[in-house]
Design a protein around this motif. Structure first.
Motif, mmCIF file in Angstrom:
data_model
loop_
_atom_site.group_PDB
_atom_site.id
_atom_site.type_symbol
_atom_site.label_atom_id
_atom_site.label_comp_id
_atom_site.label_asym_id
_atom_site.label_seq_id
_atom_site.Cartn_x
_atom_site.Cartn_y
_atom_site.Cartn_z
ATOM 1 N N GLY A 652 3.927 -7.853 1.556
ATOM 2 C CA GLY A 652 2.495 -8.151 1.260
ATOM 3 C C GLY A 652 2.246 -9.657 1.297
ATOM 4 O O GLY A 652 3.031 -10.364 1.598
ATOM 5 N N TRP A 653 0.923 -9.581 1.472
ATOM 6 C CA TRP A 653 0.328 -10.923 1.460
ATOM 7 C C TRP A 653 0.195 -11.714 0.271
ATOM 8 O O TRP A 653 0.287 -13.105 0.224
ATOM 9 C CB TRP A 653 -1.163 -10.882 2.118
ATOM 10 N N GLU A 654 0.306 -10.990 -0.892
ATOM 11 C CA GLU A 654 -0.037 -11.582 -2.214
ATOM 12 C C GLU A 654 1.111 -12.360 -2.716
ATOM 13 O O GLU A 654 2.193 -11.843 -2.788
ATOM 14 C CB GLU A 654 -0.673 -10.698 -3.025
ATOM 15 N N LYS A 655 0.974 -13.690 -3.190
ATOM 16 C CA LYS A 655 1.986 -14.151 -3.855
ATOM 17 C C LYS A 655 2.319 -13.604 -5.283
ATOM 18 O O LYS A 655 1.229 -13.543 -5.986
ATOM 19 C CB LYS A 655 1.807 -15.590 -3.948
ATOM 20 N N ARG A 656 3.445 -13.471 -5.678
ATOM 21 C CA ARG A 656 3.694 -12.994 -7.026
ATOM 22 C C ARG A 656 4.627 -13.758 -7.900
ATOM 23 O O ARG A 656 5.675 -14.548 -7.269
ATOM 24 C CB ARG A 656 4.504 -11.475 -6.745
ATOM 25 N N GLU A 657 4.431 -13.787 -9.264
ATOM 26 C CA GLU A 657 5.110 -14.835 -10.018
ATOM 27 C C GLU A 657 6.600 -14.165 -10.030
ATOM 28 O O GLU A 657 7.507 -15.221 -10.164
ATOM 29 C CB GLU A 657 4.709 -14.259 -11.561
ATOM 30 N N THR A 658 6.949 -12.895 -9.675
ATOM 31 C CA THR A 658 8.221 -12.660 -9.930
ATOM 32 C C THR A 658 9.028 -13.157 -8.341
ATOM 33 O O THR A 658 10.108 -12.560 -8.209
ATOM 34 C CB THR A 658 8.516 -11.018 -9.710
ATOM 35 N N ASP A 659 8.354 -13.711 -7.395
ATOM 36 C CA ASP A 659 9.042 -13.673 -6.212
ATOM 37 C C ASP A 659 10.272 -14.873 -6.289
ATOM 38 O O ASP A 659 9.972 -15.724 -6.991
ATOM 39 C CB ASP A 659 7.999 -14.525 -5.164
ATOM 40 N N GLY A 660 11.226 -14.572 -5.520
ATOM 41 C CA GLY A 660 12.502 -15.418 -5.726
ATOM 42 C C GLY A 660 12.029 -16.310 -4.490
ATOM 43 O O GLY A 660 11.543 -16.144 -3.567
ATOM 44 N N HIS A 661 12.976 -17.215 -4.284
ATOM 45 C CA HIS A 661 13.218 -18.133 -2.920
ATOM 46 C C HIS A 661 13.055 -17.423 -1.765
ATOM 47 O O HIS A 661 12.335 -17.642 -0.796
ATOM 48 C CB HIS A 661 14.457 -19.033 -3.347
ATOM 49 N N LEU A 662 13.969 -16.319 -1.633
ATOM 50 C CA LEU A 662 14.262 -15.459 -0.340
ATOM 51 C C LEU A 662 12.966 -14.704 -0.019
ATOM 52 O O LEU A 662 12.543 -14.559 1.088
ATOM 53 C CB LEU A 662 15.385 -14.779 -0.525
ATOM 54 N N ASN A 704 -3.851 -18.281 -2.922
ATOM 55 C CA ASN A 704 -4.549 -17.776 -2.062
ATOM 56 C C ASN A 704 -3.955 -18.181 -0.657
ATOM 57 O O ASN A 704 -3.762 -17.239 0.331
ATOM 58 C CB ASN A 704 -6.066 -18.074 -1.780
ATOM 59 N N LEU A 705 -3.277 -19.343 -0.452
ATOM 60 C CA LEU A 705 -2.866 -19.709 0.791
ATOM 61 C C LEU A 705 -1.484 -20.653 0.708
ATOM 62 O O LEU A 705 -1.868 -21.885 0.767
ATOM 63 C CB LEU A 705 -3.739 -20.451 1.868
ATOM 64 N N PRO A 706 -0.439 -20.248 0.108
ATOM 65 C CA PRO A 706 0.601 -21.094 -0.118
ATOM 66 C C PRO A 706 1.032 -21.616 1.136
ATOM 67 O O PRO A 706 0.854 -21.386 2.152
ATOM 68 C CB PRO A 706 1.701 -20.015 -0.669
ATOM 69 N N SER A 707 1.492 -22.960 0.940
ATOM 70 C CA SER A 707 2.149 -23.763 1.950
ATOM 71 C C SER A 707 2.979 -22.834 3.265
ATOM 72 O O SER A 707 2.882 -23.172 4.218
ATOM 73 C CB SER A 707 2.958 -24.985 1.639
#
Length: 882
Positions: A652-662, A704-707
């Motif tokens: 998905g496009w959306e950044k999530r708090e649970t996202d790990g580095h990979l 909305n637009l992470p680096s």
């Protein structure tokens, strides 16, 4: 195969060994307005018994000499002549009296040098301070041959000496060198200050460094007691915290690993505004590109964090491997860079195990090394160097990435305990001295009892790597017997002119997850037996991709392995390797193209970042190769799009708090592939536009637009827009808060489909607005299509003299980057001939190897395209059957 030290040294162009320096006392007074510096150097020299001459020769480049003399037994003798040999970059001082033999004499020299703008030697950089004022700072880059631009010296790695440094600088500026300050005093009514530093340890001239300018810093002490500082531009000290944390942890880790404490009393790391390479390991004063050291804690992408970490761990590994123990001559450069390339991953894995650096190694270092080393224009890891200038051509992926891959293979063969013990013994034995590759082999032989020299010479002294082909198979319920054959792998599939053999460690894994006993394959053929747990078990040769080679399995093996791909019982690095190996095997004609596409179909549910690194490279490669056949390219893009859209549904496009580095890195790959294969999809375009609009309102909105996604979104906007969108993206270059953010513009601006705007991008690259260290990035951004490649190549030819003048006497790697970015985007033999002819008429001696690699790569791609056209990939029915 291994050669002895005496024969290796034959033909080297070195200064006479009858005069050897033991100590330098250097005093430099830089003028940051006139861009010059005054220099005084006193050199303690030991002369041999067979010295019989009236002259002393040392290295010097672009220095203007005022006076010179030597003192022996209380008597001073002035130089009658000072002869500057610009071609040899030496200076010879001629005296009326014979230089005493079997003596210790002191040479005193006064001279003037230039703070050049070529990012080499003692040079100047410009930057804008926190008040918006343009300022100048001075720093150094001496490796390989540019200490001679700052002071006359014996500029050879084996001529180690102690360095005493004094710097006279404006009172308001900071100044530093390898060692801490000893004393400081005011001069000229307080306008200047004279700083004298503690003596350095015995070290090579290329490791000396100075920095003069305005800095803020952050500092902390390692658990083992070393003071570490990260120097940043004024007002940006917070950006040094991440690198500081990496340095603190990796220094202690290396202390423990080598069994030798960090040898200096302090470690400084400095961000330099203009820097040709990524970083330089000067002992105790490591210098970096800003983007490779400084991290905006709010905006930095995960890929930049990983890059900063591995650059720091690479340079700090050198503090032992390279600085404490140094190669005797440049033909063993790989000893420095290959080991540091391995160590950067080892240390990063110690600090951030969740990054799975060794899985990433497969599709990073190893993949790049084998891409280069499958060309006939490659070179051995240990390449003969006669003239020191030749070393510039081997600061490449062979020395770094293949070198690192070979070290990783040795570690797998020896086991970590024997590997580590051997390294520690090597460090202790040769501390503050110089070595050759055979010295390291001997250390490992002593700890392991294995014939390391015999095994490793085939990997370091001959070019290329093996193809391991399975030529026979017998499957039974509880075991499989495989017949293997090795040969020299060439990317174009041509028959090698000579037969080569390697001593190959055969590592295997099966679906029980256990690696089987290792055997060594020394001859052309071998037979191995592997136990199985069931009649449907799969077998993967070169388990974990520990060995730099390609493996050609049988159809039966691929069918069984495909099940391991689908159910993900096959380990991550092995799933990635099947993709990268498969692509290379098809390209070289060892595997049918249809088999590769069917293999790729097995990855429809793949969700591992490290595997997608390999998939993205292969999909991008096939897209480039097929672009000359509209029908095939269209069918391929539909196929690739299915894989990418499936990945989008998972990540998905959306950044999530649970996202790990990979996961964050995987989303970055996903958006990059959307920009390549789905840039015209209405939903993709709308998503990108929405996020870009919010970015324009607030560039600091990381939700909305992470680096990690900015480059991809910029490309989609540019591909679907015109002059307005081009200006919108370009404008961010001038408002971005740091260099990492500016690079998103530099690397994407040419993605527009408008040839006029592509040319404007190229004109901007050479306008002077973009720093010399970065001007090749916009060039690369233009080559996002066949039409873009033509635009970039025409521009390069038309502006060749201008580009050549801009780079001047700077690092040849800058021109290498221009050549790859402007001339490397083609896949036809006709273009290869055209490019080869251009450089024959406009020779670039220092870039000859890179030009040869580019041209050979194009011819290989041309042959590959012919193979694809002759295959089922040309038929619509094949693609419909998938």
């Amino acid at each position: 195969m291994s050669t002895d030290k005496a024969s290796k040294a034959e033909g080297r162009v070195l200064l006479p060994s009858t005069i050897i320096p033991s100590r330098y006392d250097i005093k430099l007074t830089p003028d940051l307005t006139a861009f010059t510096f005054q220099g005084e150097v006193s050199i303690q020299l030991d002369t041999s018994a067979d010295l019989n001459c009236k002259e002393i020769t040392m290295h010097a480049k672009e220095l203007c000499f005022i006076s010179a003399s030597f003192t022996a037994d209380g008597k001073t003798v002035e130089a009658e002549q000072i002869n500057d040999n610009k071609k040899a970059t030496t200076v010879t001082f001629v005296f009326a009296e014979t230089v005493p033999s079997s003596s210790t004499i002191v040479m005193n020299i006064s001279y003037i040098g230039f703070l050049n703008n070529q990012m080499a030697g003692f040079y100047r950089s410009s930057y804008t301070d926190i008040h918006g004022n343009k300022k100048i700072m001075a720093s150094t880059q001496f490796e390989s041959l540019d200490a001679r631009r700052a002071f006359p010296c014996w500029d050879e790695p084996a001529r180690k000496a102690v360095f005493g440094v004094t710097l006279v600088v404006p009172a308001e500026l900071d100044a530093m060198t390898n060692m801490p300050e000893k004393c400081c005093k005011s001069l000229e009514g307080g306008k200047l200050k004279e700083i004298t530093y503690l003596d350095s340890p015995k070290m090579s001239s290329y490791l000396l460094a100075f920095c003069v300018g305005e800095f803020d810093y952050v500092q902390a002490q390692t658990d083992h007691g070393v003071l570490v500082k990260v120097f940043t531009p004024p007002g940006k000290s917070e950006a040094g915290m991440f690198a500081l944390e990496c340095a603190l942890k990796s220094l202690d880790a290396y202390d423990d690993f080598f069994g030798i404490p960090y040898p200096l009393p302090k470690l400084d790391m400095v961000a330099i505004p203009e820097f040709a390479a990524g970083a330089m390991e000067n002992w105790g004063l490591v210098t970096y590109r800003e983007v490779d050291l400084l991290i905006d804690p709010k905006k930095a992408s995960n890929s930049q964090k990983q890059r900063v970490c591995t650059v720091v761990t690479h340079e700090l590994a050198h503090q032992w491997f390279g600085n404490l123990v140094t190669m005797a001559w440049w033909d063993d450069l790989w000893l420095n860079e290959g080991f540091a390339s391995w160590a950067e991953n080892w240390a990063a894995d110690q600090i951030y195990p969740e990054w799975t650096m060794w899985d990433q190694f497969t599709t990073g270092h190893l993949s790049y090394a084998m891409k280069l080393d499958s060309l006939k224009s490659s070179h051995p890891i240990q390449v003969p160097i006669r003239h020191a200038e030749e070393v510039e051509e081997v600061f490449d992926g062979i020395s770094y990435c293949k070198g690192g891959s070979v070290v990783r293979m040795i570690c797998a063969v020896l086991g970590m305990k024997a590997f580590q013990t051997g390294l520690g013994n090597y460090m202790k034995k040769f501390a503050y001295g110089n070595t050759e590759t055979i010295d390291l082999w001997t250390a490992w032989e002593e700890t392991s009892g294995m014939p390391i020299n015999e095994m490793m010479s085939s990997w370091t002294e001959q070019m290329g790597f093996p193809l391991l082909k399975v030529i026979g198979e017998t499957w039974e319920a509880d075991k499989v017997t495989l017949e293997l054959e090795q040969s020299w792998f060439l990317s174009d599939g041509s028959t090698p002119e000579e037969e080569k053999k390697w001593c190959i460690p055969i590592l295997t894994v099966t679906d029980d997850g256990k690696q089987k006993d290792m055997i060594f394959m020394r001859e052309k053929t071998a037979k191995i037996e592997i136990p199985l747990t069931s009649v449907t078990s799969w077998v993967k040769l070169n388990a974990g991709q520990e060995v730099p080679m390609r493996v050609l399995p049988t159809e039966t093996m691929i069918e069984r392995l495909s099940e391991g791909i689908r159910n993900k019982t096959l380990p991550v690095s092995d799933r990635a390797a099947l993709v990268t190996d498969g692509y290379a095997l098809v390209k070289s004609g060892h595997m049918p193209p249809e088999d590769l596409i069917k293999l790729l179909s097995s990855y429809i549910n793949e969700d591992a970042y490290n595997v997608w690194q390999g998939l993205a490279d292969v999909l991008s490669g096939l897209n480039t190769i097929t672009q000359d056949d509209e029908g095939m390219n269209s069918n391929f893009k539909v196929f690739a799009r299915k894989l990418v859209i499936q990945l989008q549904s998972v990540v998905g496009w959306e950044k999530r708090e649970t996202d790990g580095h990979l996961t964050v890195l995987l989303r970055s790959i996903m958006t990059g592939l959307l920009a390549k294969f789905c840039a015209n999809d209405e939903s993709v375009v709308q998503e990108a536009k929405t996020r870009f609009t919010k970015f324009q309102e607030d560039a600091g909105d990381m939700q909305n637009l992470p680096s990690d996604m900015r480059s991809s979104v910029f490309r989609i906007i540019l591909k679907n827009g015109g002059e307005k969108e081009w200006n919108d993206v370009k404008s961010y270059f001038y408002t971005a808060s740091d260099q990492a953010e500016r690079k998103f513009v530099l690397g994407t601006l040419g993605a527009t489909n408008d040839d006029k705007l592509k040319n404007q991008t190229l004109e901007w690259a050479v306008s002077g607005e973009v720093k010399l260290q970065d001007f090749f990035y916009p060039m690369g951004s233009v080559v996002s299509s066949k039409a873009g490649a033509e635009v970039a190549w025409k521009f390069y030819q038309a502006n060749f003299e201008k580009i050549k003048t801009m780079i001047g006497k700077g690092n040849p790697s800058l021109m290498d980057a221009c050549i790859v970015n402007c001339a490397g985007g083609f896949c036809t033999s006709e273009k290869a001939d055209e490019i080869e002819a251009f450089f024959k008429a406009n020779p670039l001696p220092s870039n000859g190897r890179k030009i040869a690699q580019c041209v050979e790569g194009m011819r290989t791609n041309s042959k590959f395209f012919d193979k694809l056209k002759a295959s089922e990939l040309s038929n619509d029915s094949f693609w419909k059957s998938l």
